[in-house]
Scaffold this motif. Structure first.
Motif, PDB file in Angstrom:
ATOM      1  N   LEU A 166     -26.862  27.193-100.731  1.00  0.00           N
ATOM      2  CA  LEU A 166     -27.083  28.335-101.617  1.00  0.00           C
ATOM      3  C   LEU A 166     -28.478  28.312-102.232  1.00  0.00           C
ATOM      4  O   LEU A 166     -29.105  29.353-102.421  1.00  0.00           O
ATOM      5  CB  LEU A 166     -26.022  28.363-102.722  1.00  0.00           C
ATOM      6  CG  LEU A 166     -24.561  28.488-102.262  1.00  0.00           C
ATOM      7  CD1 LEU A 166     -23.636  28.571-103.476  1.00  0.00           C
ATOM      8  CD2 LEU A 166     -24.369  29.714-101.387  1.00  0.00           C
ATOM      9  N   SER A 167     -28.982  27.129-102.555  1.00  0.00           N
ATOM     10  CA  SER A 167     -30.303  27.041-103.181  1.00  0.00           C
ATOM     11  C   SER A 167     -31.418  27.466-102.224  1.00  0.00           C
ATOM     12  O   SER A 167     -32.488  27.876-102.655  1.00  0.00           O
ATOM     13  CB  SER A 167     -30.562  25.618-103.674  1.00  0.00           C
ATOM     14  OG  SER A 167     -30.592  24.703-102.593  1.00  0.00           O
ATOM     15  N   GLU A 168     -31.167  27.374-100.924  1.00  0.00           N
ATOM     16  CA  GLU A 168     -32.149  27.788 -99.925  1.00  0.00           C
ATOM     17  C   GLU A 168     -31.914  29.225 -99.448  1.00  0.00           C
ATOM     18  O   GLU A 168     -32.604  29.696 -98.536  1.00  0.00           O
ATOM     19  CB  GLU A 168     -32.111  26.837 -98.724  1.00  0.00           C
ATOM     20  CG  GLU A 168     -32.557  25.421 -99.027  1.00  0.00           C
ATOM     21  CD  GLU A 168     -34.024  25.361 -99.432  1.00  0.00           C
ATOM     22  OE1 GLU A 168     -34.823  26.123 -98.871  1.00  0.00           O
ATOM     23  OE2 GLU A 168     -34.357  24.548-100.315  1.00  0.00           O
TER      24      GLU A 168
ATOM     25  N   ASP B 144     -33.694  36.602-102.345  1.00  0.00           N
ATOM     26  CA  ASP B 144     -34.958  36.184-102.952  1.00  0.00           C
ATOM     27  C   ASP B 144     -35.694  35.132-102.124  1.00  0.00           C
ATOM     28  O   ASP B 144     -36.822  34.756-102.452  1.00  0.00           O
ATOM     29  CB  ASP B 144     -34.715  35.662-104.371  1.00  0.00           C
ATOM     30  CG  ASP B 144     -33.729  34.506-104.423  1.00  0.00           C
ATOM     31  OD1 ASP B 144     -33.192  34.135-103.355  1.00  0.00           O
ATOM     32  OD2 ASP B 144     -33.494  33.970-105.515  1.00  0.00           O
ATOM     33  N   LYS B 145     -35.081  34.649-101.032  1.00  0.00           N
ATOM     34  CA  LYS B 145     -35.735  33.704-100.127  1.00  0.00           C
ATOM     35  C   LYS B 145     -36.249  34.412 -98.867  1.00  0.00           C
ATOM     36  O   LYS B 145     -36.538  33.759 -97.860  1.00  0.00           O
ATOM     37  CB  LYS B 145     -34.768  32.586 -99.725  1.00  0.00           C
ATOM     38  CG  LYS B 145     -34.164  31.817-100.892  1.00  0.00           C
ATOM     39  CD  LYS B 145     -35.217  31.047-101.668  1.00  0.00           C
ATOM     40  CE  LYS B 145     -34.562  30.216-102.776  1.00  0.00           C
ATOM     41  NZ  LYS B 145     -35.568  29.458-103.551  1.00  0.00           N
TER      42      LYS B 145
END
Length: 271
Positions: free
Chosen positions: A144-146, A172-173
């Protein structure tokens, strides 16, 4: 919210579709003539044909075909993949197995051909056919963080036997380069045995189901309504993925005699 400020008529029409205020007594609405794709045109060629021929691969990443049913989505994805460079094609075969259950050694009873033919919901296919610049969608949360979560669209820019190099297209990535490898996916409640498939957790996503398109903003869409939507709010979700009338065309095929389509809205939920 995503509609352009000057598209007042489009915004009002979307609200009317979402609220069901233009529905007749049979839950039908009349589509505007200007958003209808001619029945003699191919929906695949209309949106992707010229872009792929001209090698505008960045532009195809902002386009999509939306349909209500998985069978139609799979068929169109295969047709669009055929338009890409055949020399870059790679077929990834999954490894299918079962775990033991109360019925004994189920893996010895079930033929390999049968296991390979299984297609549980939210599972990648046993044979995954990819070509360079394919659009794919993650079907599992990876990181999720990536930005690698269920529903993320990506574009394949390179691949090897065990790894996919992709560019993120949503969230946002966006534009980040990531690598996807195979994982083992489990299906425990669809069959009388636990089914396992080791495969890349992706599906082709030139065409996607309306449900999977929720939350996304696209530059251009074609909506396949050869068969009606079947669930509440699906038509509104499909039509509201873009910012203006110019970005939206609806394909009805050559079977429909009118521009009437189903729009299920349960107004009693608002009361």
């Amino acid at each position: 919210m995503r509609v352009l400020p000057h598209e007042i008529e489009f915004a009002k029409y979307l609200l009317d579709v979402g609220n069901g205020t233009i529905n007749d007594t049979d839950n039908n609405i009349q589509l505007p003539h200007h958003c209808i794709l001619p029945s003699n045109e191919c929906i695949v060629q209309n949106i992707f044909g010229k872009l792929i021929k001209d090698k505008k691969f960045d532009e195809i990443s902002h386009c999509a075909i939306l349909s209500a049913r998985n069978a139609d989505v799979d068929d169109m994805n295969n047709k669009i993949t055929d338009l890409l460079d055949k020399t870059t094609e790679h077929i990834y075969t999954g490894i299918d197995s079962t775990e033991s259950c109360e019925n004994g050694k189920m893996g010895e009873v079930l033929l390999l051909e049968y296991r390979n033919s299984l297609n549980p919901p939210n599972f990648p296919p046993h044979k995954l056919r990819l070509r360079k610049f394919c659009i794919i969608m993650l079907i599992r949360n990876i990181n999720l963080s990536e930005g690698l979560c269920n529903g993320t669209r990506l574009q394949v820019i390179d691949f090897s036997n065990h790894l996919l190099k992709c560019k993120i297209l949503t969230g946002d990535k966006r534009n980040n380069i990531v690598f996807i490898n195979r994982i083992t996916l489990y299906c425990e409640n669809q069959y009388p045995f636990t089914f396992k498939r080791r495969q890349f957790p992706i599906r082709l996503a030139f065409a996607i189901t309306i449900n999977k398109s929720q939350g996304q903003t696209l530059a251009k869409i074609r909506i396949d309504l050869r068969r009606d939507v079947f669930n509440r709010g699906q038509l509104y979700v499909a039509m509201s993925r873009v910012r203006s009338w110019d970005s939206l065309k609806i394909y009805l095929g050559n079977q429909r005699q009118t521009l009437n389509v189903k729009n299920y809205v349960y107004t009693e939920l608002y009361q």
